[in-house]
Scaffold this motif. Structure first.
Motif, short mmCIF file in Angstrom:
data_model
loop_
_atom_site.label_atom_id
_atom_site.label_comp_id
_atom_site.label_asym_id
_atom_site.label_seq_id
_atom_site.Cartn_x
_atom_site.Cartn_y
_atom_site.Cartn_z
N ALA A 49 -11.13 2.96 -6.94
CA ALA A 49 -9.86 3.05 -7.65
C ALA A 49 -9.76 2.01 -8.76
N ASP A 50 -10.62 0.98 -8.74
CA ASP A 50 -10.56 -0.04 -9.79
C ASP A 50 -10.81 0.56 -11.16
N GLN A 51 -11.77 1.51 -11.24
CA GLN A 51 -12.05 2.14 -12.52
C GLN A 51 -10.90 3.05 -12.96
N VAL A 52 -10.25 3.69 -12.00
CA VAL A 52 -9.10 4.53 -12.32
C VAL A 52 -7.97 3.69 -12.90
N ILE A 53 -7.65 2.59 -12.23
CA ILE A 53 -6.52 1.76 -12.65
C ILE A 53 -6.84 1.04 -13.96
N ALA A 54 -8.09 0.63 -14.12
CA ALA A 54 -8.48 -0.05 -15.37
C ALA A 54 -8.31 0.85 -16.58
N GLY A 55 -8.42 2.15 -16.39
CA GLY A 55 -8.28 3.08 -17.51
C GLY A 55 -6.85 3.48 -17.81
N GLY B 81 -8.84 13.89 -7.71
CA GLY B 81 -9.89 12.95 -7.33
C GLY B 81 -9.46 11.52 -7.50
N MET B 82 -8.71 11.25 -8.57
CA MET B 82 -8.21 9.89 -8.78
C MET B 82 -7.22 9.49 -7.70
N TRP B 83 -6.36 10.43 -7.33
CA TRP B 83 -5.41 10.13 -6.26
C TRP B 83 -6.13 9.86 -4.95
N ALA B 84 -7.23 10.58 -4.71
CA ALA B 84 -8.00 10.36 -3.48
C ALA B 84 -8.52 8.92 -3.43
N LYS B 85 -8.96 8.38 -4.57
CA LYS B 85 -9.45 7.00 -4.61
C LYS B 85 -8.30 6.01 -4.36
N ILE B 86 -7.15 6.31 -4.93
CA ILE B 86 -5.98 5.46 -4.68
C ILE B 86 -5.63 5.47 -3.19
N ALA B 87 -5.72 6.65 -2.56
CA ALA B 87 -5.39 6.76 -1.14
C ALA B 87 -6.37 5.98 -0.27
N VAL B 88 -7.66 6.04 -0.61
CA VAL B 88 -8.65 5.27 0.15
C VAL B 88 -8.39 3.77 -0.03
N ALA B 89 -8.05 3.36 -1.24
CA ALA B 89 -7.71 1.95 -1.47
C ALA B 89 -6.49 1.54 -0.65
N ARG B 90 -5.54 2.45 -0.53
CA ARG B 90 -4.34 2.20 0.27
C ARG B 90 -4.72 1.95 1.72
N GLY B 91 -5.60 2.79 2.27
CA GLY B 91 -6.04 2.61 3.65
C GLY B 91 -6.84 1.34 3.84
N GLU B 92 -7.70 1.01 2.85
CA GLU B 92 -8.49 -0.22 2.93
C GLU B 92 -7.60 -1.45 2.90
N TYR B 93 -6.58 -1.43 2.05
CA TYR B 93 -5.71 -2.60 1.91
C TYR B 93 -4.93 -2.87 3.19
N LYS B 94 -4.63 -1.84 3.95
CA LYS B 94 -3.89 -2.05 5.20
C LYS B 94 -4.67 -2.91 6.17
N ASP B 95 -6.03 -2.84 6.08
CA ASP B 95 -6.91 -3.69 6.88
C ASP B 95 -6.55 -3.60 8.37
N ALA B 96 -6.41 -2.37 8.85
CA ALA B 96 -6.03 -2.13 10.24
C ALA B 96 -7.28 -2.05 11.11
N PRO B 97 -7.15 -2.29 12.43
CA PRO B 97 -8.30 -2.21 13.33
C PRO B 97 -8.82 -0.79 13.52
N VAL B 98 -8.03 0.23 13.12
CA VAL B 98 -8.46 1.62 13.22
C VAL B 98 -8.24 2.28 11.86
#
Length: 667
Positions: free
Chosen positions: A526-532, A554-571
């Protein structure tokens, strides 16, 4: 069911059709089918109480008024006691001033119609005239106080009801939200209940004013002569009966009128909808929609004309009956004057009082109808809030742990509310920290349902899910949900900034850990998406707002994965997260998210129809009809030669010709 089953025969063939061949369609048909009674759509939620006053008797409406007033009074009392007391006192005082003003007006008439020279009569009436002016001025000040108190109370009541409504509806269990009945109730409560809650104080005040004025006028008539009280209903009831009949006629016509309007709206929305614009023009289907819209509009116009003519006829009858009643009243009043039962001055006052009473009675009938209907909508809102309280998430006082070593599903069953067939039947598995597992299988096999149970969004109807040996039912539901990050195939496209679209996973839209946000964005691409984007992190991701920007799926999918990564949950649950990504982006996400080293203690669950993406998973579970029919690594399942091997072979065969095609293009 156990994790694995016996060997199964390979199934490389395409499934056969399960139903009889489809017959030819008709050569012509309506664009929207309708029933024999002309009703093509189910009754809309916003019509449940529409016209309710037209379907009931006046006596029932009047009988319900005390309960409604008590209910609204309780709202006002909780919102602001001082303003409530002020409103009641000032309204009563205003009604008293009106009654005194009418008495003073009668006094003026007595002096004007008394014996003696005209100048003397006018001078004698002057003090009463000054009193009338003073009383009317006092009433004006009191009405200002009523308006000010009402202006203070109405926003407070609205804010309290609205805040409670959104607090409850945003926290109810997912099962409640899944119910179409709940959806109708929710939107009805929001769009109608909250709307009418803003009006209810004003209607109560208007009704109280009209009733007090009516009582005051009746007192004046009784003071002048008791017989005049008997004339009061004769002059006002015909108008009230006509208004009730008109309301009933409007309602019965409105149902048909509304059904046709809703059908017309279908075509209106399609012609205006941005998402449909490209295909509509591609098929040059504009005229087809316009033709149907025009046909329905003609029907609506005819119905509208008929309704207006019916209302005019009823209004004429009502006014005629009311005029006849007033004529009888004036005849009786004239006879009383002729026979000396009533002085001429008192007769003039009686005419003023009867006219005032007629106006007040008409207002009472009209406002009572409105208030009755309004109270149904507000009551509907309160009932919805009470239902929401009964389906709030579990609160045990025990929070789920911040980390988990293993999650065990033991004989888990789940059946959706209102369904007979279970979505899951006897699911048993154990997943350990650091593992990546995959759920595969056909649509409707139970994969996503199982992931929602793991996420704490549903509770098993039978069996247990345990975190390190503790059943999840021992934890607060929302604390459990906070320990699971879910990335879905169709993620929510929040109309917020790019930064808020990521930080929302940790329950905030305005605060961020900059380093962690950037790490999550890089991991997902998502970094490339947001940078653009113009404005980068501050860019608004919605065309609803000026300067907003639009992302591809596809861009929204990357944002969604970043959202899940940022939560940093055990699952971490990934439900077809890369379905809309290009192959390079998909590969990069899986390499980072599934095989990275930043989360060695995390449990990752991947749901995918692209079996190439699950090859490297530690264990693959194959679902079918709510059960696990196979389980193992990719190599073990291929060796088994069962369902997984058949599906994988089918998908792999589609790519075998790709190198040949590439070579032909090169030559």
């Amino acid at each position: 069911m156990s994790e694995t089953t016996g060997a199964a025969q390979p199934r490389n063939d395409v499934p056969a059709p399960r139903s009889a061949p489809l017959p030819l369609p008709p050569s012509s048909a309506e664009s929207i089918a309708q029933n024999e009674d002309g009703e093509g759509m189910v009754e809309a939620w916003w019509l449940v109480h529409q016209g309710a006053s037209a379907r009931t008797s006046v006596w029932k409406i009047l009988a319900e008024l005390p309960r409604t007033v008590r209910q609204i009074g309780a709202f006002a009392w909780r919102a602001n006691r001082t303003a409530t007391i002020a409103l009641a006192v000032l309204q009563a005082a205003s009604a008293v001033m009106s009654a005194f003003g009418l008495v003073a007006t009668v006094g003026v008439a007595q002096h004007i119609f008394a014996d003696g020279p005209t100048p003397d009569r006018v001078r004698a009436a002057a003090p009463q005239l000054l009193l009338v002016v003073g009383l009317l001025s006092a009433r004006g000040l009191l009405e200002y106080g009523v308006t000010a108190a009402q202006g203070r109370l109405t926003p407070l009541i609205r804010a309290a009801l609205e805040g409670e409504f959104y607090r409850l509806t945003s926290h109810v269990k997912l099962e409640a939200v899944d119910s179409p009945t709940w959806q109708d109730e929710c939107y009805r409560a929001r769009n109608q209940g909250l709307h009418y809650a803003r009006q209810v104080i004003g209607q109560v005040v208007t009704l109280a004013s009209a009733l007090m004025m009516l009582v005051g006028t009746a007192s004046v008539l009784a003071f002048l002569h008791p017989v005049l009280l008997l004339l009061l209903p004769l002059s006002v009831l015909p108008v009230g009966v006509a208004s009730v009949k008109s309301a009933k006629a409007r309602f019965h016509s409105f149902r048909r009128f509304n059904e046709m309007s809703r059908r017309t709206d279908v075509f209106s929305w399609l012609m205006l909808d941005r998402d449909a614009a490209a295909e509509l023009r591609s098929h040059t289907a504009q005229q087809a929609l316009l033709d149907e819209h025009g046909r329905l509009t003609e029907e609506i116009t005819a119905e509208d004309i008929r309704l207006n003519l019916d209302e005019a006829r009823l209004s004429l009858l009502g006014r005629g009956a009311g005029g006849l009643g007033m004529a009888v009243t004036y005849v009786v009043l004239g006879l009383m004057l002729i026979h000396g039962w009533l002085p001429l001055a008192a007769g003039a006052g009686a005419v003023l009082a009867l006219q005032s009473a007629r106006s007040s009675m008409t207002r009472v009938v009209d406002v009572a109808h409105l208030l009755y209907e309004t109270s149904l909508w507000v009551g509907d809102l309160l009932e919805h809030q009470e239902r929401c309280r009964r389906v709030l998430p579990r609160r045990t006082g025990t929070a789920a742990p911040n980390t988990v070593r293993s999650i065990t599903l033991d004989g888990v069953h789940y059946t959706y509310p209102g369904k007979d067939k279970p979505a899951l039947a006897g699911i048993t598995m154990t997943v350990n920290a650091g593992e990546t597992i995959a759920f595969v299988g056909p649509n409707g096999s139970g994969k996503s349902t199982c992931s929602k149970l793991l996420a704490g969004l549903y509770d098993p109807t039978d069996g247990a899910i345990c975190w390190d040996g503790t059943p999840t039912t021992h934890f607060d539901t929302e604390s459990l949900q906070a320990r699971v990050a879910s990335v879905l195939q169709d993620p929510t496209r929040y109309p917020f900034s790019a930064l808020s679209n990521i930080t929302v996973s940790r329950g905030t839209l305005t605060r961020a850990d900059p380093e962690r946000v950037l790490e999550a964005a890089v991991a997902s691409g998502a970094d490339q998406v947001i940078a653009g984007l113009t404005g980068t992190w501050a860019a608004t991701l919605s065309k609803r707002f000026r300067g907003g920007q639009e992302l591809s799926a596809g861009m929204w999918a990357k944002i969604a994965v970043a959202r899940g990564e940022y939560k940093d949950a055990p699952v971490l649950l990934l439900d077809e997260p890369t379905a809309s990504m290009d192959p390079r982006a998909e590969h990069a996400v899986y390499q980072t998210v599934l095989h990275g080293t930043r989360h060695p203690d995390r449990i990752t669950v991947l749901i995918s129809h692209r079996l190439a993406s699950v090859i490297g998973c530690d264990r693959i579970y194959v679902f079918d009809n709510g059960t696990i029919i196979e389980a193992g690594t990719h190599e073990e399942l291929l060796a088994l030669g069962g369902e997984y091997a058949g599906m994988f072979t089918l998908q792999a065969a589609a790519y075998q010709a790709a190198p040949i095609a590439a070579e032909e293009v090169g030559t």
